[in-house]
Design a protein around this motif. Structure first.
Motif, PDB file in Angstrom:
ATOM      1  N   GLY A 163       0.845  -1.203   0.000  1.00  0.00           N
ATOM      2  CA  GLY A 163       0.000   0.000   0.000  1.00  0.00           C
ATOM      3  C   GLY A 163       0.870   1.239   0.000  1.00  0.00           C
ATOM      4  N   ARG A 164       0.385   2.301   0.666  1.00  0.00           N
ATOM      5  CA  ARG A 164       1.147   3.572   0.711  1.00  0.00           C
ATOM      6  C   ARG A 164       1.344   3.989   2.162  1.00  0.00           C
ATOM      7  NH1 ARG A 164       2.830   5.435  -4.491  1.00  0.00           N
ATOM      8  NH2 ARG A 164       1.432   4.426  -5.936  1.00  0.00           N
ATOM      9  N   PRO A 165       2.046   3.212   2.967  1.00  0.00           N
ATOM     10  CA  PRO A 165       2.134   3.532   4.403  1.00  0.00           C
ATOM     11  C   PRO A 165       2.933   4.816   4.657  1.00  0.00           C
ATOM     12  CG  PRO A 165       3.635   1.750   3.838  1.00  0.00           C
ATOM     13  CD  PRO A 165       2.859   2.057   2.598  1.00  0.00           C
ATOM     14  N   ARG A 477       8.549   4.301  -5.382  1.00  0.00           N
ATOM     15  CA  ARG A 477       7.411   4.512  -4.479  1.00  0.00           C
ATOM     16  C   ARG A 477       7.812   4.673  -3.015  1.00  0.00           C
ATOM     17  NH1 ARG A 477       2.364   0.803  -5.460  1.00  0.00           N
ATOM     18  NH2 ARG A 477       2.050   1.055  -7.681  1.00  0.00           N
ATOM     19  N   TYR A 478       8.885   3.945  -2.610  1.00  0.00           N
ATOM     20  CA  TYR A 478       9.135   3.819  -1.172  1.00  0.00           C
ATOM     21  C   TYR A 478      10.568   4.169  -0.779  1.00  0.00           C
ATOM     22  CZ  TYR A 478       5.085   0.751  -1.838  1.00  0.00           C
ATOM     23  OH  TYR A 478       3.872   0.232  -2.195  1.00  0.00           O
ATOM     24  N   GLU A 479      10.703   4.467   0.515  1.00  0.00           N
ATOM     25  CA  GLU A 479      12.026   4.368   1.133  1.00  0.00           C
ATOM     26  C   GLU A 479      12.065   2.961   1.703  1.00  0.00           C
ATOM     27  OE1 GLU A 479      13.098   7.680   3.797  1.00  0.00           O
ATOM     28  OE2 GLU A 479      11.304   8.603   2.929  1.00  0.00           O
ATOM     29  N   ILE A 480      13.225   2.345   1.632  1.00  0.00           N
ATOM     30  CA  ILE A 480      13.310   0.951   2.073  1.00  0.00           C
ATOM     31  C   ILE A 480      14.561   0.765   2.916  1.00  0.00           C
ATOM     32  CG2 ILE A 480      14.351   0.344  -0.180  1.00  0.00           C
ATOM     33  CD1 ILE A 480      13.258  -2.495   0.164  1.00  0.00           C
ATOM     34  N   ARG A 481      14.435   0.013   4.012  1.00  0.00           N
ATOM     35  CA  ARG A 481      15.602  -0.280   4.855  1.00  0.00           C
ATOM     36  C   ARG A 481      15.413  -1.653   5.511  1.00  0.00           C
ATOM     37  NH1 ARG A 481      14.379   3.810   9.993  1.00  0.00           N
ATOM     38  NH2 ARG A 481      12.800   2.464  10.943  1.00  0.00           N
ATOM     39  N   LEU A 482      16.507  -2.178   6.042  1.00  0.00           N
ATOM     40  CA  LEU A 482      16.385  -3.424   6.797  1.00  0.00           C
ATOM     41  C   LEU A 482      15.678  -3.093   8.105  1.00  0.00           C
ATOM     42  CD1 LEU A 482      19.943  -4.961   6.251  1.00  0.00           C
ATOM     43  CD2 LEU A 482      17.788  -5.798   5.297  1.00  0.00           C
ATOM     44  N   ALA A 483      14.843  -4.010   8.588  1.00  0.00           N
ATOM     45  CA  ALA A 483      14.059  -3.728   9.798  1.00  0.00           C
ATOM     46  C   ALA A 483      14.974  -3.287  10.932  1.00  0.00           C
ATOM     47  CB  ALA A 483      13.266  -4.964  10.190  1.00  0.00           C
ATOM     48  N   GLY A 484      14.570  -2.225  11.592  1.00  0.00           N
ATOM     49  CA  GLY A 484      15.336  -1.703  12.729  1.00  0.00           C
ATOM     50  C   GLY A 484      16.640  -1.047  12.300  1.00  0.00           C
ATOM     51  N   GLY A 485      16.786  -0.763  11.027  1.00  0.00           N
ATOM     52  CA  GLY A 485      18.014  -0.124  10.527  1.00  0.00           C
ATOM     53  C   GLY A 485      19.240  -1.024  10.701  1.00  0.00           C
ATOM     54  N   ALA A 486      19.031  -2.346  10.596  1.00  0.00           N
ATOM     55  CA  ALA A 486      20.143  -3.307  10.792  1.00  0.00           C
ATOM     56  C   ALA A 486      21.257  -3.073   9.775  1.00  0.00           C
ATOM     57  CB  ALA A 486      19.604  -4.728  10.655  1.00  0.00           C
ATOM     58  N   LEU A 508      11.991  -6.384   6.189  1.00  0.00           N
ATOM     59  CA  LEU A 508      12.272  -5.065   5.613  1.00  0.00           C
ATOM     60  C   LEU A 508      11.293  -4.059   6.211  1.00  0.00           C
ATOM     61  CD1 LEU A 508      12.344  -6.117   1.843  1.00  0.00           C
ATOM     62  CD2 LEU A 508      14.300  -5.953   3.397  1.00  0.00           C
ATOM     63  N   GLU A 509      11.650  -2.777   6.102  1.00  0.00           N
ATOM     64  CA  GLU A 509      10.689  -1.723   6.459  1.00  0.00           C
ATOM     65  C   GLU A 509      10.578  -0.779   5.267  1.00  0.00           C
ATOM     66  OE1 GLU A 509      11.255  -1.692  11.302  1.00  0.00           O
ATOM     67  OE2 GLU A 509      12.352  -0.246  10.081  1.00  0.00           O
ATOM     68  N   LEU A 510       9.337  -0.452   4.926  1.00  0.00           N
ATOM     69  CA  LEU A 510       9.117   0.460   3.785  1.00  0.00           C
ATOM     70  C   LEU A 510       8.150   1.552   4.199  1.00  0.00           C
ATOM     71  CD1 LEU A 510       9.002  -2.752   2.419  1.00  0.00           C
ATOM     72  CD2 LEU A 510       9.388  -1.289   0.465  1.00  0.00           C
ATOM     73  N   ARG A 511       8.353   2.756   3.674  1.00  0.00           N
ATOM     74  CA  ARG A 511       7.326   3.797   3.848  1.00  0.00           C
ATOM     75  C   ARG A 511       7.219   4.589   2.555  1.00  0.00           C
ATOM     76  NH1 ARG A 511      10.271   7.769   8.175  1.00  0.00           N
ATOM     77  NH2 ARG A 511      11.812   8.594   6.715  1.00  0.00           N
ATOM     78  N   ALA A 512       5.999   5.074   2.307  1.00  0.00           N
ATOM     79  CA  ALA A 512       5.753   5.765   1.031  1.00  0.00           C
ATOM     80  C   ALA A 512       6.568   7.037   0.958  1.00  0.00           C
ATOM     81  CB  ALA A 512       4.270   6.085   0.915  1.00  0.00           C
ATOM     82  N   ARG A 513       7.129   7.321  -0.221  1.00  0.00           N
ATOM     83  CA  ARG A 513       7.829   8.597  -0.412  1.00  0.00           C
ATOM     84  C   ARG A 513       6.772   9.662  -0.659  1.00  0.00           C
ATOM     85  NH1 ARG A 513      10.559   8.805  -5.007  1.00  0.00           N
ATOM     86  NH2 ARG A 513      11.846  10.520  -4.284  1.00  0.00           N
ATOM     87  N   SER A 514       7.045  10.827  -0.149  1.00  0.00           N
ATOM     88  CA  SER A 514       6.025  11.866  -0.302  1.00  0.00           C
ATOM     89  C   SER A 514       6.050  12.364  -1.739  1.00  0.00           C
ATOM     90  CB  SER A 514       6.294  13.008   0.648  1.00  0.00           C
ATOM     91  OG  SER A 514       7.648  13.388   0.512  1.00  0.00           O
TER      92      SER A 514
END
Ligand code: HEM
Length: 514
Positions: A163-165, A477-486, A508-514
């Motif tokens: 989605g677009r979190p 669409r997203y910024e992406i990183r390893l969970a917890g910034g590992a 992974l952790e993802l959030r929508a880019r503005s």
């Protein structure tokens, strides 16, 4: 086969090819992992042979548990020898048949009784040529038209899975890889209706994943005289789950045949592999509904399962290397802007930094196996050069992972350099000198992870295009990183001879880019 027992094979001089051993106890001690007593690692011993022999232009042999056989590991100078060799001389299909124990190509080793009890529903032998045709002729020749469909299916899969979190959303990397590989894979293979049937798509994935896992792992175990009975029982589950995927496909094919019989123009026909397989230029008796269905289930082993297994490694590397995101993203925006039609093959082809990232991630992980260019000798013998002739049934391969980690070919091989291949390509353009003709240059420009020459992976063009679309769309669409910034992980896969399956636990952790 027992090399030392045959005087004829002495004549072939294969007995002079040195063996690299994989000592179980020592490997368990060295790796600090107790179960390596049963399954010693392969990669370090391939590496040992590579530096000891292949770097001096010599082959060596090593035991492969997954094949229950020795393989001859050849130095890169013999790549030219297999490049155009036809399946009647050396065959990759015969390698697959050996593992699934549909072994018509290796009758001396695996009798008909084994075929009976290992029968798990995947078509092999000559039918396999039809599978290769679906991919190499039909999928590849339609790539330009497939491409926008792949993009649409990718966008849909990302909408559903992420989605677009606005805030970081956690998702398991393998789950994301599987869902995004399934989206375009199921649409292109099975068409609009079946690809929207979640139960069917999950069933196909489960079936091919199980088949691949069981085909390899069961080969490690010796069941003695009860073998056939035990294997028959173990495969009961697979035989039972096959109709769950074959029947809906079969029904779809029957329905299409009915519609076609009542008159359907070519441009009204659905655009997918089901239709191409129905229209395939082969005798009618080779394209009965169930034959086509089985063939297309088998293609999913590459187009969904293998793709997902590689994609998960790329996703983890993408998340672990945020330093390259802005540059890759900038290039994608530019390429899409230049092409008004969005994610076309042409626009994707111009995304060279993204491609370089994928090549580098595949260099570090070596794709699906530590060796590629696997072939079984199907002729009476296969002459490598003046001195060495491999006998019928010999298994040969190239030490791809070792080549991709060789500091003489790829300086600082343990460093992840997302733009390594981009820089190599640029240097190649700027300096079109004699140096370019050297083998190392060719290897650096190629995709050895997909094999080599005429029998290399026919799905590689589709795979590269899909991986670019999925990773490209994610990074847009997203910024992406390893969970917890590992921190970047030391390994993204595990050495299970002969495969390098992905570690499935990364989040992974993802959030929508503005
Ligand atoms: C990143 C994903 C993939 C990788 C790393 C990969 C790798 C390979 C390799 C190494 C081979 C054996 C060739 C050799 O060793 O010389 C192979 C064969 C094959 N691949 Fe792929 N593959 C991938 C994706 C796909 C896809 C997406 C498809 C189908 C659309 C596919 C279909 C096949 C088929 C049918 C063969 C057998 C060819 C034959 O029997 O001659 N693969 N692949």
């Amino acid at each position: 086969f027992n090399i030392s027992s045959s005087a004829a094979r002495d004549a072939h001089k294969v007995t002079e090819i040195p063996t690299v051993t994989r000592p179980r106890l020592l490997d368990a001690y060295r790796s600090g992992v107790w179960w390596r007593i049963f399954l010693p690692r392969l990669v370090p011993y391939l590496e040992e042979g590579y530096y000891k022999y292949c770097k001096n232009g010599q082959p060596f042999r090593i035991w492969l548990s997954g094949f229950q056989d020795y393989a001859y590991i050849l130095p890169e100078k013999y790549l030219e020898r297999i490049k155009n060799a036809p399946p009647t001389e050396v065959s990759f299909t015969a390698v697959v048949n050996t593992v699934s124990l549909h072994s018509s190509d290796r009758p001396a080793k695996h009798g008909p009784d084994k075929q009976q009890y290992f029968y798990v529903g995947l078509p092999t032998g000559e039918i396999n040529n039809l599978i290769v045709q679906v991919v190499s002729k039909l999928m590849n020749s339609n790539l330009a038209t497939i491409k926008p469909i792949v993009h649409g299916a990718t966008a849909k899969a990302l909408d559903r899975s992420i989605g677009r979190p606005p805030h970081w959303k956690k998702i398991n990397a393998f789950e994301l890889a599987l869902k995004t590989a399934q989206g375009p894979g199921a649409r292109i293979l099975y068409g609009e209706t079946l690809s929207n049937n979640a139960g069917f798509v999950a069933g196909v994935s489960r079936y091919v994943a199980n088949i691949l896992a069981y085909a390899f792992t069961l080969r490690f175990i010796s069941f003695g005289p009860l073998k056939n009975t035990i294997l028959y029982l173990i495969h009961w589950r697979h035989r039972r789950s096959l109709p769950a995927v074959v029947t809906p496909l079969n029904d779809e094919i029957a329905e299409r045949k009915r519609r076609q019989a009542s008159g359907l123009a070519d441009d009204e026909k659905p655009f997918d592999c089901v239709q191409w397989a129905m229209d395939q230029d082969v005798p009618e008796e080779d394209k009965k509904g169930e034959d086509i269905a089985r063939r297309l289930v088998a293609v999913a082993a590459g187009s969904i399962e293998t793709l997902a297994s590689v994609l998960v490694k790329l996703l983890v590397q993408l998340a672990a290397h945020p330093e390259c995101h802005a540059e890759i993203r900038g290039e994608i925006v530019q390429c899409l802007g230049e092409e008004n039609d969005g994610w076309t093959v042409k626009a994707t082809g111009r995304m060279r930094r993204l491609e370089s990232f994928i090549q580098e991630a595949l260099r570090v992980t070596a794709g699906v196996m530590a060796m590629t260019g696997l072939r079984v000798v199907t002729a009476d013998n296969f002459r490598l050069d003046r001195d060495i002739v491999l006998p019928r049934n010999a298994l040969l391969a190239f030490p791809t992972r070792s080549i991709l980690h060789d500091a003489e070919i790829f300086p600082e091989p343990e460093t992840f350099d997302a733009f390594r291949f981009y820089k190599i390509a640029k240097a190649k353009e700027e300096n079109a000198s004699g140096d370019l003709r050297s083998t190392h240059r060719d290897l650096r420009a190629g995709w050895l992870q997909f094999g080599y020459g005429r029998q290399s992976c026919p799905g590689r063009f589709y795979a590269i295009n899909v991986m670019k679309t999925i990773l490209g769309e994610i990074i847009l669409r997203y910024e992406i990183r390893l969970a917890g910034g590992a921190a970047p992980p030391a390994a993204v896969d595990i050495d299970i001879d002969p495969l390098l399956p992905p570690i499935r636990s990364f989040d992974l952790e993802l959030r929508a880019r503005s």
